[in-house]
Structures are given as C-alpha cells and as structure tokens.
Design a protein around this motif. Structure first.
Motif, PDB file in Angstrom:
ATOM      1  N   ASP A  23       0.934  -1.046   0.079  1.00 37.97           N
ATOM      2  CA  ASP A  23      -0.249  -0.037   0.067  1.00 37.97           C
ATOM      3  C   ASP A  23       0.892   1.359  -0.193  1.00 37.97           C
ATOM      4  N   PRO A  24       1.165   1.690  -1.109  1.00 40.39           N
ATOM      5  CA  PRO A  24       2.064   3.026  -1.148  1.00 40.39           C
ATOM      6  C   PRO A  24       1.736   4.129  -0.450  1.00 40.39           C
ATOM      7  N   ARG A  25       0.414   4.179  -0.272  1.00 38.25           N
ATOM      8  CA  ARG A  25       0.017   5.371   0.774  1.00 38.25           C
ATOM      9  C   ARG A  25       0.701   5.579   2.189  1.00 38.25           C
ATOM     10  N   ARG A  26       0.900   4.380   2.498  1.00 37.54           N
ATOM     11  CA  ARG A  26       1.637   4.481   3.849  1.00 37.54           C
ATOM     12  C   ARG A  26       2.860   4.859   3.885  1.00 37.54           C
ATOM     13  N   LEU A  27       3.782   4.965   2.602  1.00 34.22           N
ATOM     14  CA  LEU A  27       5.030   5.189   2.908  1.00 34.22           C
ATOM     15  C   LEU A  27       5.639   6.580   3.327  1.00 34.22           C
ATOM     16  N   PRO A  28       4.931   7.589   3.048  1.00 35.43           N
ATOM     17  CA  PRO A  28       5.361   8.952   3.635  1.00 35.43           C
ATOM     18  C   PRO A  28       5.310   8.905   5.295  1.00 35.43           C
ATOM     19  N   GLY A  29       4.177   8.081   5.667  1.00 37.58           N
ATOM     20  CA  GLY A  29       4.086   8.022   7.248  1.00 37.58           C
ATOM     21  C   GLY A  29       5.259   7.263   7.783  1.00 37.58           C
TER      22      GLY A  29
ATOM     23  N   GLY B 296       8.154 -10.354   1.504  1.00 37.51           N
ATOM     24  CA  GLY B 296       8.222 -10.502   2.839  1.00 37.51           C
ATOM     25  C   GLY B 296       7.888  -9.655   3.846  1.00 37.51           C
ATOM     26  N   PRO B 297       8.120  -9.963   5.200  1.00 42.62           N
ATOM     27  CA  PRO B 297       7.379  -8.963   6.212  1.00 42.62           C
ATOM     28  C   PRO B 297       8.560  -7.597   6.532  1.00 42.62           C
ATOM     29  N   LEU B 298       8.251  -6.730   5.635  1.00 41.11           N
ATOM     30  CA  LEU B 298       9.003  -5.556   5.670  1.00 41.11           C
ATOM     31  C   LEU B 298       7.921  -4.451   6.104  1.00 41.11           C
ATOM     32  N   ASN B 299       8.344  -3.457   7.222  1.00 36.36           N
ATOM     33  CA  ASN B 299       7.523  -2.511   7.370  1.00 36.36           C
ATOM     34  C   ASN B 299       7.583  -1.356   6.340  1.00 36.36           C
ATOM     35  N   LEU B 300       6.409  -0.608   6.027  1.00 40.64           N
ATOM     36  CA  LEU B 300       6.413   0.416   5.105  1.00 40.64           C
ATOM     37  C   LEU B 300       7.014   1.737   5.551  1.00 40.64           C
ATOM     38  N   GLY B 301       8.059   1.782   5.431  1.00 33.97           N
ATOM     39  CA  GLY B 301       8.777   2.861   5.825  1.00 33.97           C
ATOM     40  C   GLY B 301      10.446   2.625   6.134  1.00 33.97           C
ATOM     41  N   VAL B 302      11.161   3.406   6.636  1.00 35.80           N
ATOM     42  CA  VAL B 302      12.433   3.136   6.961  1.00 35.80           C
ATOM     43  C   VAL B 302      12.609   1.975   7.749  1.00 35.80           C
ATOM     44  N   ASN B 303      13.346   0.877   7.156  1.00 39.04           N
ATOM     45  CA  ASN B 303      13.500  -0.443   8.110  1.00 39.04           C
ATOM     46  C   ASN B 303      14.730  -0.362   8.997  1.00 39.04           C
ATOM     47  N   HIS B 304      14.185  -0.581  10.448  1.00 32.20           N
ATOM     48  CA  HIS B 304      15.340  -0.416  11.576  1.00 32.20           C
ATOM     49  C   HIS B 304      16.402  -1.554  11.093  1.00 32.20           C
ATOM     50  N   ARG B 305      15.800  -2.647  10.612  1.00 31.72           N
ATOM     51  CA  ARG B 305      16.763  -3.895  10.403  1.00 31.72           C
ATOM     52  C   ARG B 305      17.668  -3.791   9.492  1.00 31.72           C
ATOM     53  N   GLU B 306      17.303  -3.123   8.366  1.00 35.51           N
ATOM     54  CA  GLU B 306      18.029  -2.716   7.132  1.00 35.51           C
ATOM     55  C   GLU B 306      19.194  -1.569   7.567  1.00 35.51           C
ATOM     56  N   ILE B 307      18.778  -0.602   8.335  1.00 36.64           N
ATOM     57  CA  ILE B 307      19.760   0.382   9.035  1.00 36.64           C
ATOM     58  C   ILE B 307      20.696  -0.217   9.844  1.00 36.64           C
ATOM     59  N   VAL B 308      20.384  -1.064  10.634  1.00 39.08           N
ATOM     60  CA  VAL B 308      21.469  -1.771  11.583  1.00 39.08           C
ATOM     61  C   VAL B 308      22.403  -2.614  10.892  1.00 39.08           C
ATOM     62  N   ALA B 309      21.786  -3.291   9.812  1.00 40.92           N
ATOM     63  CA  ALA B 309      22.677  -4.312   8.669  1.00 40.92           C
ATOM     64  C   ALA B 309      23.650  -3.360   8.041  1.00 40.92           C
ATOM     65  N   LEU B 310      23.338  -2.317   7.696  1.00 42.83           N
ATOM     66  CA  LEU B 310      24.178  -1.192   7.043  1.00 42.83           C
ATOM     67  C   LEU B 310      25.391  -0.893   7.710  1.00 42.83           C
TER      68      LEU B 310
END
Length: 299
Positions: A27-33, A223-237
């Motif tokens: 649901d792309p409408r949730r991305l800005p939030g 898969g189970p990714l939240n619609l916004g900045v991904n905490h796990r992706e940031i930690v992995a980076l």
C-alpha cells in the motif's frame, strides 16, 4: 546534502529514497508516514493512478528475462509482468517496449537458481540498447557467476547486494569504480540472519570500503517489511561498515542512478540526532515524509 533544523523540533533532509520497491505488492499510501518520500519501482504493474498521484517515482515496468526465466514461473508475479528476450535480435524491441510504457530504468533478471537466464549475447544487446536510450540498467543477480556476467555486460547497478557467493576482492574493487549497489540486506532472514545475509554483508562491506556507491533499498513487497525506513536494514548497513553519514547519503541521493525524481516531499525526523551510532537506527525510524505545506504547518 542539504539539511536544516526546525528550531529544537528536529532535522529536515531531502526526501528519503527506497531504491527497490514493488508498489503493486504494498500500500504505497503508507510510505510517507514511514519517512519514504521517493521510490524506485523495480518491476511489476503499477497500481492504477499511481503515475500521476505519486510523482516522486521512477519505475522499470516489466522484468526483462529469458523465456521461462525468473520471475515468470513464480506465484507472486503475474504473467504480464515479464518481457522475454530469447536472442540478441529480440533485445531492441523489448527495451523499446519498456520505454513506451514510461520506464526510466531497465530491470534485467539473471537468476540461474530459478530458471534460464539471458545469454551473453542477448544480455549485451539489452544493455547496449538501454544505454543508447539513456536508460540505466539494474540487474537481479542470483546464482554462481551471475554478478560477474552482469558487470562484464556493463550493467549499471545491482538490485540486491550480491548474496549467492563471496565475490573476489579484485572484482569487488572493479565494480566499485562504476557500479551502484542497492542494499536489501534484510530480506535475507528478516532479522534471523542467514548465510546469504552474511555473504551479502561481507560483499557490501568490501564494496563500500573500495568507494562503491550504495543506495538504501529494501525490496518492499518481498516478505515482512515495514512500510517506511527499515530499522533492521539500517542496523545491517551499520554492521557492514557504513557510518550514519554514509547511510543518510544512501537515503538522500539527489539523482539515484542518474535519474531525476520529483521532490514534492522532504523527510523530517523529530528530536536531536544521537551522537552514539548505536542509537542512530532508532532515531531514524521516527522519520516522516512531508510536503512543503505540511512542513510549514509543523514549523
């Protein structure tokens, strides 16, 4: 990267980019939030009206693949989402079809684990035609040797950090001189680290250390990714050696892959940026993407 502050309210950045999404699967409408202002859609059908309702968008339209190749035989991809190229003679018409549909980037699929892949001649012809039309080419590479094949063909970016095998140091260094890698580390286990996660993290660590360009991307829709900045992706980076400033650069690239996206939104993060890198991911996921009028109201 231009940053300004709203008194003691927080920081305002150029609109955060997720450089690997599939908008038809979310649901792309949730991305800005969730702080995401700009996206690069890397294949599939776009939801009705999205081309006009979401201007901060660039997209690839169909997946260019071999007959019977990934993802044409998967359960999640509809038949019309793939464009097959059997020989080099088919390349120009396939690329032209994507341009006619409004694509500003080309996505090629090189997944030898899931089926046939483009021949060396067909791949070269696809890349040459795309470059003649000034389209950057992004490749999904999976399977032994596929990342090397894509690089040799002149592909501009990887849709995923290579995860099938540890790439040789000299190959990674060569890739860093002219390629962009989109991160997508978290899809390998979604927090439960897998061998693919470890391989990708090691490859990305060396690519970044060699000066390679990294874009933040999550493969949203997979898969189970939240619609916004991904905490796990940031930690992995962070774990792969990127600093907080490196990650902000990966999120705020003004012209990802040379593309010029609209910038109707900026990204606002409340509160003061933490000094401890260990607190950075937690601060970042509070981001919201706001239009200029919304930002003025907040100020």
């Amino acid at each position: 990267m231009s940053i300004h502050f709203l008194h003691d309210r927080g920081a305002v950045y150029p609109g955060f980019l997720d450089a690997h999404v599939h908008l038809t699967l979310i649901d792309p409408r949730r991305l800005p939030g969730g702080g995401i202002a700009r996206v690069l859609d890397l294949g599939g059908s776009l939801p009705d009206g999205l081309r006009t309702s979401m201007p901060d968008l660039a997209y690839a339209h169909q997946f260019v693949t071999a007959p019977g190749g990934y993802p044409s035989r998967t359960g999640w991809a509809e038949p019309g989402w793939s464009c097959t190229v059997a020989t080099a003679a088919d390349a120009a018409s396939a690329v032209d079809l994507q341009v006619a549909a409004g694509a500003s980037v080309l996505k090629v699929m090189l997944n030898s684990v899931a089926g046939p892949v483009l021949s060396t001649e067909a791949l070269a012809a696809v890349v040459d035609r795309a470059h003649a039309l000034r389209l950057p080419v992004v490749a999904h590479t999976e399977g032994a040797g596929q990342a090397d094949r894509a690089f040799a063909a002149g592909v501009d970016a990887f849709a995923h950090t290579p995860f099938s095998e540890r790439l040789a140091d000299d190959l990674v260094t060569a890739m860093a001189t002219r390629m962009t890698w989109i991160s997508t580390l978290d899809i390998h286990g979604w927090g439960s680290h897998t061998l693919a996660f470890e391989i990708a993290s090691d490859n990305l660590r060396r690519f970044h250390a060699a000066g390679g360009m990294v874009l933040y991307g999550t493969d949203l829709g997979n898969g189970p990714l939240n619609l916004g900045v991904n905490h796990r992706e940031i930690v992995a980076l962070l774990g792969a050696g990127l600093t907080p400033d490196d990650i902000l650069a990966a999120l705020c690239s003004p012209t990802p892959l040379g593309l010029v996206l609209s910038d109707t939104r900026v990204t606002f993060i409340p509160g003061e940026r933490p000094h401890d890198p260990g607190d950075f991911a937690g601060w970042l996921i509070a981001a919201r993407a706001l239009t200029r009028p919304e930002l003025e109201v907040l100020a």
